[in-house]
Design a protein around this motif. Structure first.
Motif, short mmCIF file in Angstrom:
data_model
loop_
_atom_site.label_atom_id
_atom_site.label_comp_id
_atom_site.label_asym_id
_atom_site.label_seq_id
_atom_site.Cartn_x
_atom_site.Cartn_y
_atom_site.Cartn_z
N GLU A 108 0.84 -1.14 0.02
CA GLU A 108 -0.14 0.07 -0.14
C GLU A 108 0.88 1.25 0.09
O GLU A 108 0.51 2.36 -0.68
N ARG A 109 1.93 1.21 0.83
CA ARG A 109 2.70 2.43 0.81
C ARG A 109 3.75 2.70 -0.43
O ARG A 109 3.56 3.68 -1.16
N ARG A 110 4.04 1.58 -1.26
CA ARG A 110 4.80 1.59 -2.51
C ARG A 110 3.48 2.32 -3.42
O ARG A 110 4.31 2.99 -4.42
N TYR A 111 2.38 1.68 -3.29
CA TYR A 111 1.44 2.04 -4.42
C TYR A 111 1.27 3.75 -4.39
O TYR A 111 1.39 4.57 -5.13
N LYS A 112 1.32 4.18 -2.89
CA LYS A 112 1.28 5.61 -2.53
C LYS A 112 2.33 6.38 -2.95
O LYS A 112 2.08 7.49 -3.60
N TRP A 113 3.51 5.68 -2.71
CA TRP A 113 4.64 6.52 -3.33
C TRP A 113 4.96 6.56 -4.96
O TRP A 113 5.32 7.29 -5.45
#
Length: 254
Positions: free
Chosen positions: A58-63
């Motif tokens: 989820e964090r990598r998608y956001k970044w």
């Protein structure tokens, strides 16, 4: 305080917050299955591992900051005759990232360049790679403000740490010498460290006019074209002469 509450608090102090919140459900499931102590502990550990992986994704998608979410499966190959299903699947297997290949997608607006680049980025994220998407305009802005704002510093760190950097609309505008020099230094930082996908409606031969400095243009091209697959959309695709190709000896076109 009940034993359950004590255990949940202890888990939170150990940074097992996701499992602490889900613990009552895990206990009920263990009771229903009549699990052994070992099986229960294994289920708890697996749950924590799964949730951490999900949150990291989820964090990598956001970044990654994709402007929209479109997968390669949604790409209509029937409308794009210059790329076969076989070659799209070859791109999708992502071995070119391990080989530090770059991909250049050339074509007019509406030819699917951005869709393909995002689809490959999503595939890479799901396979555990760190991916960043940026437009050329946004990239130049962040480069120019890197020494001024913490937000730009964080953004540039993520770009330099990424396994795959997607730069959309490359060379859509002319750069001054300072901007071209900053762009060169970024490409140099990524060289032999990351793969790059570039989308543009102008071929490499035209980039010099927009960069304005022949020496910088040559230095950038040397690094980008060292290991590259150039795919023309809505035209017959081709690869750079005298350079190897991720598609073997075959043409990219059907």
């Amino acid at each position: 305080m009940s034993q359950l509450s004590q255990l949940q608090e202890l888990m939170k102090s150990l940074r097992l917050t996701e499992t602490a919140n889900h613990l009552p459900t895990l206990i009920r499931e263990a009771e229903i299955k009549d699990s052994t102590f070992t099986q229960f502990l294994l289920d708890v550990a697996k749950y924590e591992q799964t949730r951490r992986e999900e949150k990291q994704l989820e964090r990598r998608y956001k970044w990654a900051t994709f402007p929209f979410h479109k997968t390669l499966e949604e790409f209509n190959l029937k409308e794009q005759k210059s790329l076969s299903n076989k070659h799209l699947n070859r791109l999708k297997d992502l071995t070119w990232i391990e080989q530090l290949y770059n991909i250049i997608l050339l074509g007019p607006p509406g030819s699917g360049k951005t869709h393909i680049s995002i689809g490959l980025g999503i595939e890479a994220l799901n396979q555990g790679y760190k991916v960043i998407f940026t437009t050329m305009g946004e990239l130049i802005h962040v480069l120019k403000t890197e020494e001024i704002t913490r937000k730009s510093q964080t953004r540039m760190k993520r770009i330099r740490d990424a396994d795959l950097v997607i730069i959309d609309d490359l060379m859509f505008m002319a750069m001054d010498k300072q901007e071209a020099n900053m762009f060169f230094h970024l490409i140099n930082d990524l060289y032999n460290q990351s793969s790059i996908i570039l989308t543009s409606n102008k071929g490499p031969k035209e980039w010099g006019e927009l960069l304005g400095d022949q020496a910088i243009t040559t230095a950038i091209l040397d690094r980008i074209l060292h290991r590259v697959e150039i795919i023309h959309l809505n035209e017959d695709s081709y690869r750079m002469k005298h350079r190897s190709t991720i598609f073997g000896q075959e043409s990219v076109s059907n």
